[in-house]
Design a protein around this motif. Structure first.
Motif, PDB file in Angstrom:
ATOM      1  N   ASP A 140      -1.684   0.613  -1.267  1.00 34.39           N
ATOM      2  CA  ASP A 140      -0.648   1.331  -0.522  1.00 34.39           C
ATOM      3  C   ASP A 140      -0.090   0.523   0.639  1.00 34.39           C
ATOM      4  O   ASP A 140       1.074   0.703   1.014  1.00 34.39           O
ATOM      5  CB  ASP A 140      -1.188   2.676  -0.019  1.00 34.39           C
ATOM      6  CG  ASP A 140      -1.374   3.676  -1.158  1.00 34.39           C
ATOM      7  OD1 ASP A 140      -2.081   4.679  -0.973  1.00 34.39           O
ATOM      8  OD2 ASP A 140      -0.807   3.425  -2.247  1.00 34.39           O
ATOM      9  N   ASN A 141      -0.923  -0.353   1.215  1.00 33.09           N
ATOM     10  CA  ASN A 141      -0.406  -1.115   2.358  1.00 33.09           C
ATOM     11  C   ASN A 141       0.270  -2.420   1.942  1.00 33.09           C
ATOM     12  O   ASN A 141       0.689  -3.209   2.764  1.00 33.09           O
ATOM     13  CB  ASN A 141      -1.476  -1.324   3.454  1.00 33.09           C
ATOM     14  CG  ASN A 141      -2.481  -2.415   3.129  1.00 33.09           C
ATOM     15  OD1 ASN A 141      -2.167  -3.453   2.552  1.00 33.09           O
ATOM     16  ND2 ASN A 141      -3.713  -2.206   3.528  1.00 33.09           N
ATOM     17  N   GLY A 142       0.400  -2.612   0.628  1.00 38.06           N
ATOM     18  CA  GLY A 142       1.060  -3.823   0.142  1.00 38.06           C
ATOM     19  C   GLY A 142       2.435  -3.499  -0.448  1.00 38.06           C
ATOM     20  O   GLY A 142       2.975  -2.419  -0.238  1.00 38.06           O
ATOM     21  N   VAL A 143       2.960  -4.473  -1.177  1.00 37.05           N
ATOM     22  CA  VAL A 143       4.270  -4.285  -1.810  1.00 37.05           C
ATOM     23  C   VAL A 143       4.029  -3.926  -3.272  1.00 37.05           C
ATOM     24  O   VAL A 143       3.405  -4.697  -4.001  1.00 37.05           O
ATOM     25  CB  VAL A 143       5.098  -5.583  -1.711  1.00 37.05           C
ATOM     26  CG1 VAL A 143       6.375  -5.462  -2.514  1.00 37.05           C
ATOM     27  CG2 VAL A 143       5.384  -5.918  -0.253  1.00 37.05           C
ATOM     28  N   GLY A 168      -2.895 -10.646  -0.398  1.00 38.05           N
ATOM     29  CA  GLY A 168      -3.484 -10.774  -1.723  1.00 38.05           C
ATOM     30  C   GLY A 168      -2.819  -9.864  -2.735  1.00 38.05           C
ATOM     31  O   GLY A 168      -2.085  -8.950  -2.388  1.00 38.05           O
ATOM     32  N   ILE A 169      -3.076 -10.164  -4.025  1.00 34.47           N
ATOM     33  CA  ILE A 169      -2.587  -9.240  -5.040  1.00 34.47           C
ATOM     34  C   ILE A 169      -3.762  -8.434  -5.577  1.00 34.47           C
ATOM     35  O   ILE A 169      -4.909  -8.863  -5.508  1.00 34.47           O
ATOM     36  CB  ILE A 169      -1.849  -9.955  -6.202  1.00 34.47           C
ATOM     37  CG1 ILE A 169      -2.781 -10.914  -6.949  1.00 34.47           C
ATOM     38  CG2 ILE A 169      -0.622 -10.666  -5.702  1.00 34.47           C
ATOM     39  CD1 ILE A 169      -2.121 -11.508  -8.189  1.00 34.47           C
ATOM     40  N   ALA A 177      -0.927  -4.385  -9.559  1.00 33.56           N
ATOM     41  CA  ALA A 177      -0.523  -3.152  -8.878  1.00 33.56           C
ATOM     42  C   ALA A 177       0.356  -3.447  -7.658  1.00 33.56           C
ATOM     43  O   ALA A 177       1.381  -2.808  -7.450  1.00 33.56           O
ATOM     44  CB  ALA A 177      -1.749  -2.360  -8.459  1.00 33.56           C
ATOM     45  N   ALA A 178      -0.074  -4.413  -6.862  1.00 35.72           N
ATOM     46  CA  ALA A 178       0.673  -4.691  -5.623  1.00 35.72           C
ATOM     47  C   ALA A 178       0.411  -6.112  -5.162  1.00 35.72           C
ATOM     48  O   ALA A 178      -0.564  -6.751  -5.583  1.00 35.72           O
ATOM     49  CB  ALA A 178       0.262  -3.707  -4.527  1.00 35.72           C
TER      50      ALA A 178
END
Lengths: 257, 34
Positions: A140-143, A168-169, A177-178
């Motif tokens: 949620d805190n990523g892209v 990180g991915i 996912a992100a």
């Protein structure tokens, strides 16, 4: 009911069992910041014992009040570690039904290709693969990406020109996912000071979850894996695939194809 | 075998100390609660 012999050896058995119990608790906390707190607590316990036998009534009284609330204090201080402990406890064999092994096998080749290409070019990378503990907070805190795991996409994400190369991915159920996700830094006091933020973040995530993290060092191009708060060095593509497979697929008897 | 014993020797000693203290405190709990 029990023979006198039993009553004479009972204390030794009891102390031995307590010894084993405390040893594994200490091993569990070793290297964590909670260990320092635990040591402080043990010193207080020692003082309490000494003051009891020397009849220091006032000191006894204060320490008794402290120990009365110490359970609550300990739960608050160690909530992170208790949470991890319960999470690990909850990962029983039966929960491995949810590990979709087909997803894992399908993406291994692409992960390997991406990781070693990035390694050759000394492009830093950090990739977390979700297992049973949800990484939703970090996703949620990523892209959001929600893309297929392909070597090209992974390499593109980590190129320096990419807007989302920092962080990180996260791979979940066979998809990316992100990206640009921030992972918590390890608070392990025993870590060498020269370990960079990327590696510290990998370790931190694996301390809090059961995720497997792949890291490519920007300085050396070295590939390593992190799992359960420890690094696993990787020497070559074959070893990488073998170790990654072992870490991702269910422990003893997964549904290996 | 030797390395296992020596490994974490300090932790083992600490754990043993804790075990003994706990046991002593438990046995004397009536007097301590007093």
């Amino acid at each position: 009911m029990y023979s006198p012999t039993w009553y004479s050896i009972k204390p030794f058995i009891e102390i031995t069992l307590l010894w084993i119990f405390f040893y594994y608790i200490l091993v569990f906390f070793q290297g964590t910041r909670a260990f320092q707190i635990l040591k402080g607590f043990i010193y207080l316990l020692l003082i309490f014992l000494v003051s009891h036998f020397l009849d220091f009534d006032a000191l006894n009284w204060i320490l008794r009040q402290f120990f009365a609330i110490s359970i609550v204090v300990l739960v608050i201080l160690f909530q992170q570690e208790i949470r991890q402990g319960f999470a690990r406890l909850g990962q029983g064999k039966f929960l491995n039904w949810f590990m979709l092994n087909e997803d894992v096998y399908a993406i291994l080749d692409d992960i390997e290709d991406a990781v070693f290409s990035l390694s050759e070019k000394k492009i830093g990378c950090i990739m977390a693969i979700e297992k049973q503990t949800s990484l939703k907070t970090f996703i949620d805190n990523g892209v959001a990406i929600d893309g297929m795991v392909t070597s090209e996409l992974i390499q593109t994400i980590f190129k320096h020109e990419s807007l989302i190369h920092d962080g990180g991915i996260i791979l979940r159920a066979g998809r990316i996912a992100a990206a640009a996700c921030l992972f918590p830094l390890s608070e392990n006091q025993q870590l060498s000071k020269i370990i960079g933020t990327r590696h510290r973040a990998a370790l931190g995530l694996t301390e809090q979850t059961d995720a497997v993290v792949v890291i490519v060092s920007e300085e050396t191009g070295d590939v390593s894996l992190a799992h359960e708060g420890r690094f696993i060095p990787v020497t070559g593509k074959e070893r990488f695939k073998i170790i990654l497979k072992e870490l991702l697929v269910s422990q003893e008897d997964g549904e290996k194809q | 075998m030797k390395s296992f014993l020596l490994n974490n020797l300090l932790l083992k000693l600490l754990a043993l100390g804790l075990a003994i203290i706990t046991w002593v405190l438990y046995v004397n709990r009536g007097m301590i609660a007093g």
